[in-house]
Design a protein around this motif. Structure first.
Motif, PDB file in Angstrom:
ATOM      1  N   LEU A  25      43.093  88.527  -3.703  1.00  9.13           N
ATOM      2  CA  LEU A  25      43.673  88.410  -5.032  1.00  9.13           C
ATOM      3  C   LEU A  25      43.082  87.194  -5.743  1.00  9.13           C
ATOM      4  CD1 LEU A  25      47.436  89.104  -4.259  1.00  9.13           C
ATOM      5  CD2 LEU A  25      45.567  90.736  -4.623  1.00  9.13           C
ATOM      6  N   SER A  26      42.996  87.300  -7.060  1.00 14.14           N
ATOM      7  CA  SER A  26      42.532  86.188  -7.894  1.00 14.14           C
ATOM      8  C   SER A  26      43.525  85.938  -9.014  1.00 14.14           C
ATOM      9  CB  SER A  26      41.154  86.508  -8.504  1.00 14.14           C
ATOM     10  OG  SER A  26      40.182  86.712  -7.512  1.00 14.14           O
ATOM     11  N   CYS A  27      43.574  84.698  -9.448  1.00 13.90           N
ATOM     12  CA  CYS A  27      44.419  84.320 -10.581  1.00 13.90           C
ATOM     13  C   CYS A  27      43.621  83.350 -11.440  1.00 13.90           C
ATOM     14  CB  CYS A  27      45.704  83.676 -10.097  1.00 13.90           C
ATOM     15  SG  CYS A  27      46.701  82.913 -11.396  1.00 13.90           S
ATOM     16  N   ALA A  28      43.270  83.797 -12.637  1.00 14.80           N
ATOM     17  CA  ALA A  28      42.523  82.964 -13.572  1.00 14.80           C
ATOM     18  C   ALA A  28      43.492  82.274 -14.519  1.00 14.80           C
ATOM     19  CB  ALA A  28      41.536  83.817 -14.350  1.00 14.80           C
ATOM     20  N   ALA A  29      43.371  80.964 -14.621  1.00 10.36           N
ATOM     21  CA  ALA A  29      44.321  80.174 -15.403  1.00 10.36           C
ATOM     22  C   ALA A  29      43.651  79.574 -16.635  1.00 10.36           C
ATOM     23  CB  ALA A  29      44.906  79.061 -14.542  1.00 10.36           C
ATOM     24  N   SER A  30      44.434  79.432 -17.678  1.00 11.67           N
ATOM     25  CA  SER A  30      43.968  78.765 -18.891  1.00 11.67           C
ATOM     26  C   SER A  30      45.163  78.107 -19.577  1.00 11.67           C
ATOM     27  CB  SER A  30      43.287  79.755 -19.846  1.00 11.67           C
ATOM     28  OG  SER A  30      44.188  80.784 -20.220  1.00 11.67           O
ATOM     29  N   GLY A  31      44.859  77.159 -20.468  1.00 10.43           N
ATOM     30  CA  GLY A  31      45.920  76.504 -21.227  1.00 10.43           C
ATOM     31  C   GLY A  31      46.630  75.386 -20.486  1.00 10.43           C
ATOM     32  N   LEU A  32      46.030  74.939 -19.386  1.00 12.62           N
ATOM     33  CA  LEU A  32      46.629  73.848 -18.633  1.00 12.62           C
ATOM     34  C   LEU A  32      45.507  73.063 -17.951  1.00 12.62           C
ATOM     35  CD1 LEU A  32      48.147  75.128 -15.264  1.00 12.62           C
ATOM     36  CD2 LEU A  32      46.409  76.347 -16.550  1.00 12.62           C
ATOM     37  N   THR A  33      45.857  71.892 -17.445  1.00  6.74           N
ATOM     38  CA  THR A  33      44.902  71.115 -16.661  1.00  6.74           C
ATOM     39  C   THR A  33      44.958  71.654 -15.238  1.00  6.74           C
ATOM     40  OG1 THR A  33      45.349  69.202 -18.076  1.00  6.74           O
ATOM     41  CG2 THR A  33      44.157  68.819 -16.008  1.00  6.74           C
ATOM     42  N   PHE A  34      44.172  72.681 -15.007  1.00  3.70           N
ATOM     43  CA  PHE A  34      44.254  73.417 -13.738  1.00  3.70           C
ATOM     44  C   PHE A  34      44.002  72.502 -12.549  1.00  3.70           C
ATOM     45  CE2 PHE A  34      44.255  77.141 -11.168  1.00  3.70           C
ATOM     46  CZ  PHE A  34      43.291  76.938 -10.187  1.00  3.70           C
ATOM     47  N   SER A  35      43.019  71.622 -12.681  1.00  2.00           N
ATOM     48  CA  SER A  35      42.625  70.786 -11.549  1.00  2.00           C
ATOM     49  C   SER A  35      43.707  69.785 -11.157  1.00  2.00           C
ATOM     50  CB  SER A  35      41.328  70.041 -11.883  1.00  2.00           C
ATOM     51  OG  SER A  35      41.512  69.225 -13.026  1.00  2.00           O
ATOM     52  N   ALA A  36      44.738  69.651 -11.962  1.00  2.00           N
ATOM     53  CA  ALA A  36      45.850  68.759 -11.647  1.00  2.00           C
ATOM     54  C   ALA A  36      47.108  69.525 -11.263  1.00  2.00           C
ATOM     55  CB  ALA A  36      46.149  67.847 -12.840  1.00  2.00           C
ATOM     56  N   SER A  37      47.009  70.836 -11.146  1.00  2.28           N
ATOM     57  CA  SER A  37      48.193  71.687 -10.983  1.00  2.28           C
ATOM     58  C   SER A  37      48.313  72.243  -9.577  1.00  2.28           C
ATOM     59  CB  SER A  37      48.151  72.852 -11.972  1.00  2.28           C
ATOM     60  OG  SER A  37      48.090  72.396 -13.308  1.00  2.28           O
ATOM     61  N   THR A  38      49.525  72.158  -9.027  1.00  4.73           N
ATOM     62  CA  THR A  38      49.837  72.885  -7.804  1.00  4.73           C
ATOM     63  C   THR A  38      50.015  74.357  -8.159  1.00  4.73           C
ATOM     64  OG1 THR A  38      50.913  70.982  -6.790  1.00  4.73           O
ATOM     65  CG2 THR A  38      51.511  73.146  -5.934  1.00  4.73           C
ATOM     66  N   MET A  39      49.420  75.218  -7.351  1.00  5.67           N
ATOM     67  CA  MET A  39      49.467  76.651  -7.624  1.00  5.67           C
ATOM     68  C   MET A  39      50.089  77.390  -6.441  1.00  5.67           C
ATOM     69  SD  MET A  39      48.144  76.875 -10.629  1.00  5.67           S
ATOM     70  CE  MET A  39      47.996  78.656 -10.750  1.00  5.67           C
ATOM     71  N   GLY A  40      50.746  78.489  -6.736  1.00  5.08           N
ATOM     72  CA  GLY A  40      51.377  79.256  -5.674  1.00  5.08           C
ATOM     73  C   GLY A  40      51.219  80.752  -5.876  1.00  5.08           C
ATOM     74  N   TRP A  41      51.422  81.484  -4.791  1.00  9.43           N
ATOM     75  CA  TRP A  41      51.492  82.943  -4.825  1.00  9.43           C
ATOM     76  C   TRP A  41      52.884  83.349  -4.343  1.00  9.43           C
ATOM     77  CZ3 TRP A  41      48.183  86.305  -6.982  1.00  9.43           C
ATOM     78  CH2 TRP A  41      46.866  85.895  -7.209  1.00  9.43           C
ATOM     79  N   TYR A  42      53.454  84.332  -5.015  1.00 11.11           N
ATOM     80  CA  TYR A  42      54.751  84.879  -4.682  1.00 11.11           C
ATOM     81  C   TYR A  42      54.629  86.400  -4.700  1.00 11.11           C
ATOM     82  CZ  TYR A  42      56.400  80.182  -5.637  1.00 11.11           C
ATOM     83  OH  TYR A  42      56.579  78.813  -5.606  1.00 11.11           O
ATOM     84  N   ARG A  43      55.610  87.074  -4.123  1.00  8.91           N
ATOM     85  CA  ARG A  43      55.581  88.529  -4.148  1.00  8.91           C
ATOM     86  C   ARG A  43      56.985  89.080  -4.285  1.00  8.91           C
ATOM     87  NH1 ARG A  43      53.737  89.756   2.155  1.00  8.91           N
ATOM     88  NH2 ARG A  43      55.763  89.258   3.138  1.00  8.91           N
ATOM     89  N   GLN A  44      57.051  90.296  -4.806  1.00  9.77           N
ATOM     90  CA  GLN A  44      58.334  90.968  -4.967  1.00  9.77           C
ATOM     91  C   GLN A  44      58.181  92.438  -4.637  1.00  9.77           C
ATOM     92  OE1 GLN A  44      60.195  90.483  -8.816  1.00  9.77           O
ATOM     93  NE2 GLN A  44      62.217  90.930  -7.962  1.00  9.77           N
ATOM     94  N   ALA A  45      58.906  92.860  -3.626  1.00  7.60           N
ATOM     95  CA  ALA A  45      58.931  94.267  -3.235  1.00  7.60           C
ATOM     96  C   ALA A  45      60.094  94.958  -3.946  1.00  7.60           C
ATOM     97  CB  ALA A  45      59.076  94.381  -1.723  1.00  7.60           C
ATOM     98  N   PRO A  46      60.024  96.268  -4.097  1.00 11.28           N
ATOM     99  CA  PRO A  46      61.111  96.998  -4.778  1.00 11.28           C
ATOM    100  C   PRO A  46      62.457  96.736  -4.128  1.00 11.28           C
ATOM    101  CG  PRO A  46      59.214  98.418  -4.482  1.00 11.28           C
ATOM    102  CD  PRO A  46      58.918  97.167  -3.716  1.00 11.28           C
ATOM    103  N   GLY A  47      63.447  96.394  -4.943  1.00  2.00           N
ATOM    104  CA  GLY A  47      64.786  96.171  -4.435  1.00  2.00           C
ATOM    105  C   GLY A  47      64.998  94.836  -3.763  1.00  2.00           C
ATOM    106  N   LYS A  48      63.967  93.991  -3.767  1.00  2.41           N
ATOM    107  CA  LYS A  48      64.081  92.686  -3.118  1.00  2.41           C
ATOM    108  C   LYS A  48      63.835  91.566  -4.121  1.00  2.41           C
ATOM    109  CE  LYS A  48      62.767  94.179   1.526  1.00  2.41           C
ATOM    110  NZ  LYS A  48      61.891  93.895   2.704  1.00  2.41           N
ATOM    111  N   GLU A  49      64.269  90.375  -3.760  1.00  2.98           N
ATOM    112  CA  GLU A  49      64.022  89.223  -4.608  1.00  2.98           C
ATOM    113  C   GLU A  49      62.579  88.753  -4.440  1.00  2.98           C
ATOM    114  OE1 GLU A  49      68.525  87.322  -4.746  1.00  2.98           O
ATOM    115  OE2 GLU A  49      66.867  86.171  -3.901  1.00  2.98           O
ATOM    116  N   ARG A  50      62.107  88.058  -5.465  1.00  2.00           N
ATOM    117  CA  ARG A  50      60.771  87.488  -5.384  1.00  2.00           C
ATOM    118  C   ARG A  50      60.777  86.408  -4.309  1.00  2.00           C
ATOM    119  NH1 ARG A  50      57.735  86.324 -10.989  1.00  2.00           N
ATOM    120  NH2 ARG A  50      58.644  88.410 -11.245  1.00  2.00           N
TER     121      ARG A  50
END
Length: 116
Positions: A20-45
């Motif tokens: 997976l890829s996530c392209a970011a804009s509009g922020l100082t990316f190099s100073a930002s902590t980044m995360g991945w989350y997921r949500q399955a049907p009927g479940k919380e993220r």
């Protein structure tokens, strides 16, 4: 305006891999902590993985530890999630996020479906 664009999801058989890829804009990316989350049907993220601004520190949910790897390329303002040995229970919509204590900005999500 912060914008995150998630991509790379798809249909894969159990035991397969996706990146997976996530392209970011509009922020100082190099100073930002980044995360991945997921949500399955009927479940919380739920939390999947997190990476520090410089890529040195990473954290993983126990369910994905040893199978998933989060990384980033600050020159490309992009964060990645390499997913190996995928299992049907990994099926979900995956979202990247900017983490400022808690997730503050979200991508639109990318669907990952793992068939058995």
């Amino acid at each position: 305006q912060v914008q995150l664009v998630d991509s790379g999801g798809g249909l894969v058989q159990a035991g397969g891999s996706l990146r997976l890829s996530c392209a970011a804009s509009g922020l100082t990316f190099s100073a930002s902590t980044m995360g991945w989350y997921r949500q399955a049907p009927g479940k919380e993220r739920e939390f999947v993985a997190r990476i520090s601004w410089n890529g040195i520190t990473t954290y993983y949910a126990d369910l994905v530890k040893g199978r998933f790897t989060i990384s980033r390329d600050n020159a490309k303002n992009t964060v990645y999630l390499q997913m190996n040995n995928l299992q049907p229970e990994d099926s979900a919509v995956y979202y990247c996020a900017v983490v400022i204590g808690t997730p503050r900005y979200w991508g639109q999500g990318t669907q990952v479906t793992v068939s058995s």
